[in-house]
Design a protein around this motif. Structure first.
Motif, short mmCIF file in Angstrom:
data_model
loop_
_atom_site.label_atom_id
_atom_site.label_comp_id
_atom_site.label_asym_id
_atom_site.label_seq_id
_atom_site.Cartn_x
_atom_site.Cartn_y
_atom_site.Cartn_z
N THR A 1 0.84 -1.21 0.00
CA THR A 1 0.00 0.00 0.00
C THR A 1 0.87 1.25 0.00
O THR A 1 2.03 1.24 0.42
N SER A 2 0.27 2.34 -0.50
CA SER A 2 0.97 3.62 -0.58
C SER A 2 -0.01 4.74 -0.24
O SER A 2 -1.20 4.65 -0.54
N LYS A 3 0.52 5.82 0.34
CA LYS A 3 -0.29 7.00 0.64
C LYS A 3 0.10 8.20 -0.23
O LYS A 3 -0.53 9.25 -0.15
N ASP A 4 1.15 8.05 -1.05
CA ASP A 4 1.69 9.21 -1.76
C ASP A 4 1.82 8.98 -3.27
O ASP A 4 2.82 9.34 -3.88
N GLU A 5 0.79 8.39 -3.88
CA GLU A 5 0.75 8.16 -5.32
C GLU A 5 1.93 7.31 -5.80
O GLU A 5 2.48 7.54 -6.88
N GLY A 6 2.29 6.31 -5.01
CA GLY A 6 3.19 5.29 -5.49
C GLY A 6 4.67 5.52 -5.34
O GLY A 6 5.46 4.74 -5.87
N TYR A 7 5.09 6.54 -4.60
CA TYR A 7 6.52 6.75 -4.38
C TYR A 7 7.04 5.93 -3.21
O TYR A 7 8.17 5.44 -3.23
N THR A 8 6.20 5.77 -2.19
CA THR A 8 6.59 5.05 -0.98
C THR A 8 5.55 3.95 -0.74
O THR A 8 4.35 4.22 -0.67
N TRP A 9 6.04 2.71 -0.62
CA TRP A 9 5.15 1.57 -0.43
C TRP A 9 5.48 0.82 0.86
O TRP A 9 6.64 0.81 1.29
N GLN A 10 4.47 0.18 1.42
CA GLN A 10 4.65 -0.70 2.58
C GLN A 10 4.07 -2.06 2.23
O GLN A 10 2.88 -2.18 1.96
N GLU A 11 4.92 -3.07 2.23
CA GLU A 11 4.44 -4.42 1.95
C GLU A 11 3.60 -4.91 3.12
O GLU A 11 4.03 -4.85 4.27
N GLN A 12 2.42 -5.43 2.80
CA GLN A 12 1.46 -5.81 3.84
C GLN A 12 1.41 -7.31 4.10
O GLN A 12 0.97 -7.73 5.17
N GLY A 13 1.84 -8.14 3.15
CA GLY A 13 1.82 -9.58 3.37
C GLY A 13 1.36 -10.33 2.13
O GLY A 13 1.12 -9.76 1.07
N MET A 14 1.21 -11.65 2.29
CA MET A 14 0.77 -12.49 1.19
C MET A 14 -0.73 -12.34 0.99
O MET A 14 -1.51 -12.39 1.94
N ALA A 15 -1.13 -12.18 -0.26
CA ALA A 15 -2.55 -12.09 -0.59
C ALA A 15 -3.12 -13.43 -1.03
O ALA A 15 -4.29 -13.73 -0.77
N LEU A 16 -2.30 -14.26 -1.69
CA LEU A 16 -2.77 -15.56 -2.17
C LEU A 16 -1.61 -16.52 -2.27
O LEU A 16 -0.61 -16.25 -2.94
N GLY A 17 -1.75 -17.67 -1.59
CA GLY A 17 -0.73 -18.71 -1.66
C GLY A 17 -1.08 -19.75 -2.72
O GLY A 17 -1.96 -19.56 -3.56
N LEU A 18 -0.37 -20.88 -2.67
CA LEU A 18 -0.56 -21.94 -3.66
C LEU A 18 -1.87 -22.69 -3.43
O LEU A 18 -2.38 -22.77 -2.31
N GLY A 19 -2.38 -23.25 -4.53
CA GLY A 19 -3.58 -24.06 -4.45
C GLY A 19 -3.27 -25.45 -3.89
O GLY A 19 -2.11 -25.80 -3.63
N GLU A 20 -4.31 -26.24 -3.73
CA GLU A 20 -4.14 -27.59 -3.19
C GLU A 20 -3.37 -28.48 -4.16
O GLU A 20 -3.34 -28.23 -5.37
N GLU A 21 -2.75 -29.52 -3.63
CA GLU A 21 -1.99 -30.44 -4.45
C GLU A 21 -2.85 -31.00 -5.58
O GLU A 21 -3.98 -31.43 -5.35
N GLY A 22 -2.30 -30.96 -6.78
CA GLY A 22 -3.01 -31.45 -7.95
C GLY A 22 -3.85 -30.41 -8.65
O GLY A 22 -4.30 -30.64 -9.78
N ALA A 23 -4.10 -29.26 -8.03
CA ALA A 23 -4.91 -28.21 -8.64
C ALA A 23 -4.10 -27.47 -9.71
O ALA A 23 -2.87 -27.54 -9.76
#
Length: 346
Positions: A101-123
């Motif tokens: 996320t950023s508060k200043d139109e993309g000059y400074t960002w803060q990573e917040q975490g994983m949004a989506l991990g891997l699917g189930e085995e075989g998917a």
């Protein structure tokens, strides 16, 4: 804020006038060199790209990041999603999806975490999820992503990244908040490769880019044909699929819309749609969403795997123009990271 509206208006008007003059010439058989020179006189405008370093998701010795989404704003906060890999891996085929996320139109960002991990085995998404994009629509956040599974038949259940059997697919996860959690829909994947070998998307589908137009969801994507083998990346083309709602089902438009279009970057402009085709280094325009016409060519220093800040992807935002800034990939051997860019008229 930078937009391309003035230049696009000028170029569209120029095209109309040119067609009119050519039509008159054919009726009157005028052949003067002076008239011909006037007809063929190019518009003296172009688009150039300027870059700025950023913090938070810039160059990193521990992780690599690439293939970011378009950017949306929620309240006073800008959101971006992207592929993240352990250093020194630079390919998205070994990634999970994170966000910042950023508060200043993309000059400074803060990573917040994983949004989506891997699917189930075989998917279809059990080996890697990457190249995300976003749509905020009627109170929900739709995270579209590309995915691969381990190579079929590989004795170690590994992904080989070959040019014959390692097909991709496009899936979807949904959340009530831009911060997640995102939950995969039941009817995944949304877009799969064509079963017709000669089709432009018979081997890879990737790089979803969203648009709401005529009460439908338009999903632009890039495709590679299996008949091109290892030459496929340089022959990538852009296509589109449409649905009545963000979860599909999506129906592909027959055939591709743009060739030489390895990265998919579209945006609303001048009551139509503009698209950057990276291999041909052109910006193209359409009003109907299908029939693209080149407006700028011979562009230099174009952004790699870019995403723009696109207000039209925000829930309820009726914006018809797009500010000309975004985030794109930068890299060198063993490193992949982000920089901010602006599109400037000159």
């Amino acid at each position: 804020m930078v937009t391309l509206k003035n230049n696009l208006n000028l170029l569209i008007l120029f095209s109309v006038l040119t067609l009119s003059v050519v039509s008159c010439k054919s009726k009157t058989e005028k052949t003067s060199a002076e008239s011909s020179s006037e007809i063929n006189q190019p518009v003296a405008t172009t688009v150039k790209f300027a870059y700025q370093d950023i913090t938070g998701i810039g160059e990193d010795s521990a992780y690599n990041r690439r293939d970011n989404s378009d950017i949306i704003k929620v309240g006073d906060t800008y959101y971006i999603w992207y592929s993240k890999m352990d250093h020194p891996e630079t390919a998205g085929y070994w990634a999970t999806i994170w966000y910042a996320t950023s508060k200043d139109e993309g000059y400074t960002w803060q990573e917040q975490g994983m949004a989506l991990g891997l699917g189930e085995e075989g998917a279809f998404d059990s080996h890697s999820v990457f190249t995300p994009n976003i749509l905020a629509f009627k109170g929900k956040y739709y995270l579209y992503y590309t995915a691969v599974k381990p190579t079929p038949g590989n004795p170690d259940n590994k992904f080989e990244n070959n040019s014959t059997t390692d097909v991709t697919a496009i899936g979807l996860a949904v959340s009530d908040s831009p911060d997640g959690p995102f939950t995969r829909i039941e009817d995944n994947p949304l877009i799969e490769v064509s079963s017709t070998l000669e089709d432009f998307d018979s081997f890879r589908v990737d790089d979803a880019s969203l648009l709401v137009k005529n009460n439908k969801i338009w999903l632009y994507y890039k495709g590679r044909s299996i008949i091109h083998g290892r030459k496929g990346p340089g022959l990538t083309e852009m296509g589109v699929a449409m649905a009545d709602n963000p979860e599909g089902p999506f129906i592909k438009h027959k055939g591709s819309l743009l060739d030489k279009s390895h990265e998919v970057l579209i945006w609303k402009e001048n009551n139509g749609i503009a698209s950057l085709a990276s291999i041909s280094k052109t910006i193209n325009y359409t009003e109907d969403g299908i029939s693209f016409t080149p407006l700028y060519d011979s562009l230099v220093k174009i952004p790699s795997a870019p995403g723009l800040y696109r207000p039209d992807l925000e829930d309820g935002n009726q914006a018809t123009e797009t500010p000309g800034w975004g985030i794109s990939l930068k890299g060198k051997k063993g490193y992949a990271y982000f920089a901010r860019f602006e599109m400037k008229q000159e």
